[in-house]
Design an enzyme around this catalytic site. Structure first.
Site, PDB file in Angstrom:
ATOM      1  CE1 TYR A   1       4.140  -6.214   3.678  1.00 22.89           C
ATOM      2  CE2 TYR A   1       3.384  -8.492   3.568  1.00 22.89           C
ATOM      3  CZ  TYR A   1       3.526  -7.246   2.989  1.00 22.89           C
ATOM      4  OH  TYR A   1       3.067  -7.031   1.725  1.00 22.89           O
TER       5      TYR A   1
ATOM      6  CG  ASP B   1      -1.954  -1.079   1.208  1.00 22.84           C
ATOM      7  OD1 ASP B   1      -2.332  -1.495   0.101  1.00 22.84           O
ATOM      8  OD2 ASP B   1      -2.394  -1.511   2.297  1.00 22.84           O
TER       9      ASP B   1
END
Length: 265
Positions: A106, A47
């Site tokens: 992540y 994003d």
């Protein structure tokens, strides 16, 4: 292709109208060098503002790239300082950067106390977070498969099923922490929603039972707020096969640079 990028200047990975993305920036550079239209496909779609220590992408070319170090130097010069193309290597014709990946990891970074240096890639955590409680709830994520409660509303996901294999808050010293999460796939905004919900647990505003109810609700509105993007890094991507690639002369020290980045954040 293996690359890394600072997500702050970009509207995410994916190309979109009237916005600068990582994908479009690389494609424009490659098209200029190769003299034709080039499209690349990434292993995921980060994003706006999210960073990548590792991103893998694939692309097709009609002719061999030729002098790889020269190609990489030219491309890195064109795309600016916020993206680094570390290397390229040939693969079989059916290889796919996104669909072949079996695991993605992540990292989300936090720190205690105000810092004029860490805030760009880390979130200032409130005092007194209960990391033991946060980890108890984090471990529950490995036992569920439907992550609708942590998926961005009105997204185009065909399914909200994911398999999380690891989720843990770690103390990395000097008042800093990192949340590490690995899964076969991630939904849009999922990690930031998970972190936001775990922060609610750490603040004592949500119990372990409350966390379980959030998961079982299959409702994004039941979960915590979405955390800021700048502390989030796509950290690693694994494939079911080994690969080797050729470095440019400037990227021989990428391992050292990666270690320095770890120290800085």
């Amino acid at each position: 292709m293996r690359l890394a990028y600072n997500g702050a200047p970009f509207h995410g990975w994916q190309s979109q109208p009237n916005a600068v993305s990582v994908q479009s920036t690389i494609e424009e550079g490659m098209s200029r060098i190769l003299g034709g239209d080039v499209r690349i496909t990434g292993a995921g779609r980060t994003d706006t503002g999210v960073n990548a220590r590792v991103m893998i992408a694939h692309f097709d070319v009609v002719e061999p790239l030729g002098d790889i170090p020269s190609f990489l130097r030219s491309l890195n010069a064109l795309i600016g300082r916020d993206i680094a193309i570390e290397g390229v290597w040939p693969v079989h014709g059916d290889a796919h950067a996104r669909f072949d990946a079996v695991s993605r990891t992540y990292h989300y970074y936090t720190h205690s106390g105000k810092s004029p240096f860490l805030y760009m890639h880390s979130w200032q955590e409130p005092a007194g977070l209960d990391f033991e409680a946060m980890n108890r709830c984090g471990r529950l994520l490995t036992g569920i498969d439907d992550f609708t409660s942590f998926a961005k509303l009105h997204s185009d996901n065909k399914t909200n099923l994911c398999r999380v294999t690891h989720a843990e808050w770690m103390d990395i010293g000097d008042g800093r922490h990192v949340f590490v999460i690995s899964a076969d796939r991630f939904l849009r905004n999922m990690v930031r929603a998970v972190v936001g919900t775990l922060i609610e647990v750490g603040r004592g505003k949500m119990s372990e039972d409350g966390f379980i109810k959030v998961v079982e609700a299959h409702d994004r509105c039941a979960a915590g707020t979405s955390m800021p993007p700048q502390p989030l890094f796509l950290w690693d991507i694994l494939y079911p096969y080994d690969y080797t690639f050729q470095y440019s002369a400037a990227s021989d020290s990428m391992d050292a640079a990666s270690g320095l980045m770890q120290d800085c954040i």
